[in-house]
Design a protein around this motif. Structure first.
Motif, PDB file in Angstrom:
ATOM      1  N   GLY A   1       0.822  -1.206   0.000  1.00 52.20           N
ATOM      2  CA  GLY A   1       0.000   0.000   0.000  1.00 52.20           C
ATOM      3  C   GLY A   1       0.855   1.256   0.000  1.00 52.20           C
TER       4      GLY A   1
ATOM      5  N   GLU B   1      -5.224   6.863   1.151  1.00 54.60           N
ATOM      6  CA  GLU B   1      -6.022   5.802   1.764  1.00 54.60           C
ATOM      7  C   GLU B   1      -6.560   4.844   0.708  1.00 54.60           C
ATOM      8  N   LYS B   2      -6.985   5.370  -0.429  1.00 53.34           N
ATOM      9  CA  LYS B   2      -7.495   4.544  -1.520  1.00 53.34           C
ATOM     10  C   LYS B   2      -6.400   3.608  -2.048  1.00 53.34           C
TER      11      LYS B   2
ATOM     12  N   MET C   1      -5.059  -4.066   0.085  1.00 51.49           N
ATOM     13  CA  MET C   1      -5.713  -4.892   1.106  1.00 51.49           C
ATOM     14  C   MET C   1      -6.957  -5.606   0.586  1.00 51.49           C
ATOM     15  N   ARG C   2      -7.126  -5.691  -0.715  1.00 51.62           N
ATOM     16  CA  ARG C   2      -8.319  -6.330  -1.284  1.00 51.62           C
ATOM     17  C   ARG C   2      -8.365  -7.834  -1.039  1.00 51.62           C
TER      18      ARG C   2
ATOM     19  N   HIS D   1      -3.819   2.506  -0.367  1.00 53.72           N
ATOM     20  CA  HIS D   1      -3.586   1.491   0.668  1.00 53.72           C
ATOM     21  C   HIS D   1      -4.664   0.411   0.613  1.00 53.72           C
ATOM     22  N   LYS D   2      -5.893   0.817   0.393  1.00 54.08           N
ATOM     23  CA  LYS D   2      -6.993  -0.159   0.331  1.00 54.08           C
ATOM     24  C   LYS D   2      -6.843  -1.095  -0.865  1.00 54.08           C
ATOM     25  N   LYS D   3      -6.273  -0.610  -1.966  1.00 52.55           N
ATOM     26  CA  LYS D   3      -6.057  -1.483  -3.121  1.00 52.55           C
ATOM     27  C   LYS D   3      -5.167  -2.660  -2.746  1.00 52.55           C
TER      28      LYS D   3
END
Length: 185
Positions: A60, A77-78, A84-85, A80-82
């Motif tokens: 991330g 944040e977006k 954590m999918r 980082h979320k990629k």
């Protein structure tokens, strides 16, 4: 039709993935399948990076660093979320070798087949997978962060884990939409 054909006809990408990630034994077996991809001259023009656990946070960070010049907190944040999918991300890398009879394009196709075999083997082991590319696959900061050498390229990020909820079936095209018999009359 064989069980392999039935399996392929029911294959689907699964975007909703959660822990657990594939076990070491399932992963090893899947990589053994990946190594069976068609490979003219046995060049093995592929390699893989496995990212799981706390290392997904570093992924991330790398994704966010790829856009460091024009990123705000929401975009960071977006990114980082990629990462954590899924509980595991496998980076497929085409790594062509110089060869007088095997052009680079054949080697990249071989790497793609290898990643596809890996995905199928993980699905056969009971895990879900989602093959993604997008801008991160071509971003120079990401390529450098993964240590890609000159001539190498990312062919996909294979997100994998346990399917949390299956997505609806995707309509498939009619064969007549993409198959013709030659000579065309």
């Amino acid at each position: 039709m064989s069980s392999v054909t039935d399996f392929l006809l029911n294959r689907a990408s699964e975007p909703r993935l959660e822990a657990p990630a594939p076990s070491i034994s399932a992963l090893d077996r899947a990589f053994a399948c990946a190594a069976r991809a068609p490979d003219h001259a046995l060049l093995r023009p592929w390699r893989y990076l496995v990212i799981a656990g706390d290392d997904l946070k570093a992924l991330g960070d790398l994704f966010a660093a790829a856009y460091s010049d024009n990123i705000d907190d929401a975009k960071r944040e977006k990114m980082h979320k990629k990462a954590m999918r899924a509980p595991m991300v496998i980076v497929g890398i085409a790594s062509p070798k110089k060869h007088p009879k095997v052009p680079e394009v054949e080697q990249v196709l071989s790497a793609g087949a290898s990643l596809s075999f890996l995905a199928l083997a993980l699905q056969d082991a009971g895990y879900g997978v989602m093959w993604r590319t997008g801008g991160m696959a071509y971003n120079p900061v990401v390529l450098q962060g993964f240590g890609l050498e000159k001539g190498e390229s990312i062919i996909g990020f294979l997100y994998t884990g346990t399917v949390s909820s299956a997505k609806p079936a995707v309509p498939r095209p009619e064969l007549s939409e993409f198959v013709a018999h030659w000579p065309i009359k």
